[in-house]
Design an enzyme around this catalytic site. Structure first.
Site, PDB file in Angstrom:
ATOM      1  N   LYS A  88      -2.974  11.760   1.248  1.00  0.00           N
ATOM      2  CA  LYS A  88      -2.382  11.103   2.418  1.00  0.00           C
ATOM      3  C   LYS A  88      -1.003  11.663   2.734  1.00  0.00           C
ATOM      4  CE  LYS A  88      -3.727   6.729   1.295  1.00  0.00           C
ATOM      5  NZ  LYS A  88      -3.764   5.252   1.387  1.00  0.00           N
ATOM      6  N   ARG A 124     -11.604  12.255  -8.298  1.00  0.00           N
ATOM      7  CA  ARG A 124     -11.439  12.188  -6.848  1.00  0.00           C
ATOM      8  C   ARG A 124     -12.047  13.433  -6.215  1.00  0.00           C
ATOM      9  NH1 ARG A 124      -5.710  11.223  -6.153  1.00  0.00           N
ATOM     10  NH2 ARG A 124      -6.361  10.809  -4.037  1.00  0.00           N
ATOM     11  N   GLU A 141      -4.493   1.272   0.074  1.00  0.00           N
ATOM     12  CA  GLU A 141      -3.149   0.897   0.480  1.00  0.00           C
ATOM     13  C   GLU A 141      -3.047   1.256   1.963  1.00  0.00           C
ATOM     14  OE1 GLU A 141       0.124   3.229  -1.020  1.00  0.00           O
ATOM     15  OE2 GLU A 141       1.591   1.724  -0.363  1.00  0.00           O
TER      16      GLU A 141
END
Length: 561
Positions: free
Chosen positions: A274, A264, A38
Site C-alpha cells: 500500500k 503474502r 486497515e
RNA sequence: UGCGGGGUGGUCUAAUGGUAGGACAACGGUCUUUGAAGCCGUCCGUGGAGGUUCGAUUCCUCCCCCCGCAGCCA
C-alpha cells in the site's frame, strides 16, 4: 475406498490445520474467520488472496467470516478507504452479512482489558521517550535494558493510564507497555507498547479518545471478542504470534483464537504494498488508485478484470508459507480464459486503412449477420452494415508481403469476417510512401464468407464500415514495471516504471454498436484482444481499455526473423 | 554470530515411506470464417553431504542458501 476423498481433501495447509481442529472438537468444531483490513488505502490483488482465503474457508467449513476494519491508527485512516474496501469485497463476490465490525467498536472494552493487565502487574506506564525506548530495546544479539519506570505500583499505573486517557499528557509523553522480558530473544516480546497517546481525530470515534491501542494488543482481543477461531494473517506476523498468545493467556481468555500465517502474494512486473501504491498515486505516476495499470481491485475492475477471474487466480496460486512471486502471465491467463467464455465478439480497427471495393455498387447498403460468440449460441447474432468503403487494420496489408504473411497484399485474396472474399487490385501511397488507400474487388458469391467453388483463403480480417464507423479511443496497457521484480535491487522502484505502460490510440474505429457501450462493458475485439468500456467515454468517442491482448502468433513469427 | 520461518522444473503448487503429478510460461504440431480459442506433444525439478530403510521429496544428523523481526505502523 482409499481414494483421495474428493471434497474432503485439504486444499491447503491451513485447511489441514482446521480439519484437525474440527476432528478434535476444538472451538466446538466451528470455524469463524475474518478479513481485517486497515482502512489506509485501496485493496489490491494481494488482499484478494486473503479475502478469498478467509471467506472461502468459512464457506467450506460452514462457518462465518467477518469484515473488520482494523482502525487503530487515526492518522492514516479515513472513511473514503472504508467505503472503497466494502465496495471491493462486495464486487469480488463475498458477503459479510450483519458482521461488519470495527476495532474502534471495542475501544472501551480494550481499555478495560488494559486495566486488567495493569492490575495483574503485567503492564506499566513508561515515561521514557521514544528515543530512549528504542535505545533500551537492545539489538538482535544484545538484550535490552529495563525501563526505570518498569516497577511502578499497579495503583500508580492505573492512575497514570487514566490520565493518559483524560488527555493530561502530550503525544509521546507516556506509553503503556506490556511487562514481559527485556532480554527475550524475540524482540517483539521486549515489553511491547500496548497504548500510545495520539491526540488525533478518529474517523469514527471523533475526539473521544486521546489514546489508541496498538495492533498487537487490539488484534488478538478483537478476534476473541468476535469469536474468531482461526486468525489468518501474513508471514511477517510470525514473530508477533507469541505476543498474540501472551495477551490472550494473560487475560485468561477462553478458547483463544489460533493465529496462522501464510505467504503474502507477490506478482511480477508490479508492486503490492500500500505504501508503494500510495506513492505511485501521490507522485502522479498513475492517474489514481483505479488507474487500469494498478494492481488494485478498483484498477483491475476498470481494466476489465472480472471478479470470477480474480477468484480463479487466487485459487490457482495456492496457499503456502514459501515466499513466492507469481508470474503475472497467470493472472492474464485467468482473465482471458474467463472472457473467452463470455465476451461478445465485435470488430474494431485500431489503425484504420481505407479499402474501396471497386465492383461493389456505390449506393448499396446491406446488413451482414455476425455471431456474437462462436462458443456460446445463446449470445445470439447482430447485424453489421456493409457498403463500398470499409476500414481494415493497417497492419493487415503489406505492399511486399513475405510468404508466411496470410493477410492482404497486391493480388492477394482474403476473407472479410462474416462478409465476402476481397482481392487487392491496387493501392495508393502519399508522398512520404505511406499507404493511403487499398482498392479491392469482391466476389458476390462469397457472401457470408464461404466460397461455393471451395476456393480457400489463408486470412480472415476484421473490418469496420466506413459510413457507420464508431469513433473510439483505445488505451493499450502494458506492465506497470518493465522489470519483473521492481522491488529487488537497490534502485528506487519508481525508476523501474515501464515508460510504455500506456499507449493511447485516438483514431480507432469500431462497429456501430460500440458507440453505445456502457462503462464496464467488455468485448473481444476480433483478433486483437479484450476491451472494456471506460468511464471516460463521451458522446462521439467511446473509450476502451485493453484488458488483455489475444495471442498473436504472427507477431511472434515476424519478430523472430 | 539472537529468534522465528522457508527451500520440489523458468514461475507457482501437489505428492508426508511406495511410479515426483498439475497449472502457467516456453517450444513444436494440429485445427480454424479470429494467425484467437481448443486439442496433441516436447522441454524442464526434490539446495548439499551423510545416515535409517527393500524403498526417502517424505524420517534422522550436519551443512548451505533465502525471507522476516530492533515503529509510540499494521
Amino acid at each position: 475406498m482409499e481414494e483421495k476423498n474428493a471434497g474432503a481433501a485439504p486444499s491447503n495447509f491451513i485447511h489441514g490445520i482446521i480439519e484437525r481442529d474440527i476432528e478434535q472438537g476444538l472451538y466446538g468444531s466451528k470455524v469463524h474467520t475474518r478479513f481485517p483490513p486497515e482502512p489506509n488505502g485501496y485493496l489490491h490483488i494481494g488482499h484478494a488472496k486473503s479475502i478469498c482465503l478467509n471467506f472461502t474457508t468459512a464457506l467450506k467449513y460452514k462457518g462465518l467470516c467477518n469484515l473488520r476494519f482494523d482502525d487503530t491508527n487515526p492518522e492514516k485512516e479515513n472513511a473514503e478507504y472504508t467505503e472503497s474496501i466494502m465496495e471491493d469485497v462486495k464486487w469480488l463476490g463475498f458477503a459479510w452479512g450483519e458482521r461488519l465490525f470495527y476495532t474502534s467498536d471495542y475501544f472501551e472494552k480494550l481499555y478495560g482489558y488494559a486495566e486488567t493487565l495493569i492490575r495483574k502487574g503485567l503492564a506499566y506506564v513508561d515515561d521514557q521517550s521514544g528515543e530512549e525506548i528504542k535505545k533500551n530495546r537492545g539489538t538482535l544479539t544484545e538484550a535490552g535494558k529495563d525501563s526505570p519506570f518498569r516497577n511502578r505500583s499497579a495503583d500508580e499505573n492505573i492512575q497514570l493510564f487514566h490520565e493518559m486517557r483524560d488527555g493530561k499528557y502530550p503525544d509521546g509523553a507516556k506509553v503503556l507497555r506490556a511487562k514481559i522480558d527485556m532480554s527475550h530473544s524475540n524482540i517483539t516480546m521486549r515489553d511491547p507498547a500496548l497504548y500510545r497517546i495520539k491526540r488525533a481525530s478518529h474517523h469514527r470515534t471523533g475526539d473521544k479518545w486521546r489514546i489508541y491501542p496498538m495492533y498487537d494488543f487490539a488484534h488478538c482481543l478483537s478476534d476473541s471478542i468476535e469469536g474468531i477461531t482461526h486468525s489468518i494473517c501474513t508471514l511477517e506476523f510470525e514473530n508477533n504470534r507469541p505476543l498474540y498468545d501472551w495477551i490472550l493467556s494473560s487475560l485468561e481468555i477462553l478458547m483463544p483464537p489460533k493465529q496462522i500465517e501464510f505467504a503474502r502474494l507477490n506478482i511480477t512486473h508490479t508492486v503490492l504494498s500500500k505504501r508503494k501504491l500510495l506513492r505511485l498515486v501521490k507522485e502522479n505516476h498513475v492517474s489514481g488508485w483505479d488507474d487500469p495499470r494498478m494492481p488494485t481491485l478498483s484498477g483491475l475492475r476498470r481494466r476489465g478484470y472480472t471478479p470470477e477471474s480474480i477468484r480463479d487466480f487466487c485459487e490457482r496460486i495456492g496457499v503456502a508459507k514459501t515466499n513466492s512471486t507469481i508470474d503475472i502471465a497467470l493472472l492474464e491467463h485467468c482473465v482471458r480464459e474467463d472472457l473467452n467464455r463470455r465476451a461478445r465478439r465485435v470488430m474494431a480497427v485500431l489503425e484504420p486503412l481505407k479499402v474501396v471495393i471497386e465492383n461493389y455498387p456505390g449506393g448499396k447498403n446491406e446488413e451482414i449477420e455476425a455471431v456474437n460468440n462462436p462458443d456460446d449460441e445463446r449470445a445470439g447474432t447482430r447485424k453489421v452494415p456493409f457498403s463500398k468503403e470499409i476500414y481494415i487494420e493497417r497492419s493487415d496489408f503489406m505492399e511486399d508481403p513475405p510468404k508466411k504473411f496470410f493477410r492482404l497484399g497486391p493480388g492477394r485474396e482474403v476473407r472479410l469476417k462474416h462478409a465476402y472474399y476481397v482481392k487487392c487490385e491496387s493501392f495508393t501511397k502519399d508522398a512520404s510512401g505511406k499507404i493511403t488507400e487499398i482498392r479491392c474487388s469482391y466476389d458476390p458469391a462469397t457472401r457470408g464468407g464461404d466460397s461455393p467453388d471451395g476456393r480457400k483463403v489463408k486470412g480472415t480480417l476484421q473490418w469496420v464500415p466506413a459510413a457507420h464507423a464508431a469513433p473510439l479511443e483505445i488505451r493499450l496497457y502494458d506492465h506497470l514495471f518493465a522489470s519483473p521484480e521492481p522491488e529487488s535491487g537497490d534502485d528506487d522502484f519508481v525508476s523501474k516504471l515501464n515508460p510504455d505502460s500506456l499507449k493511447i490510440i485516438t483514431g480507432a474505429v469500431g462497429e456501430p454498436c460500440l458507440a453505445g457501450a456502457e462503462p464496464g462493458e467488455t468485448f473481444q475485439f476480433l483478433r486483437t484482444g479484450y476491451f472494456c468500456a471506460d468511464k471516460d467515454s463521451r458522446p462521439g468517442k467511446t473509450v476502451f481499455n485493453r484488458t488483455a491482448a489475444l495471442r498473436d502468433s504472427w507477431a511472434k513469427i515476424s519478430n523472430t526473423k
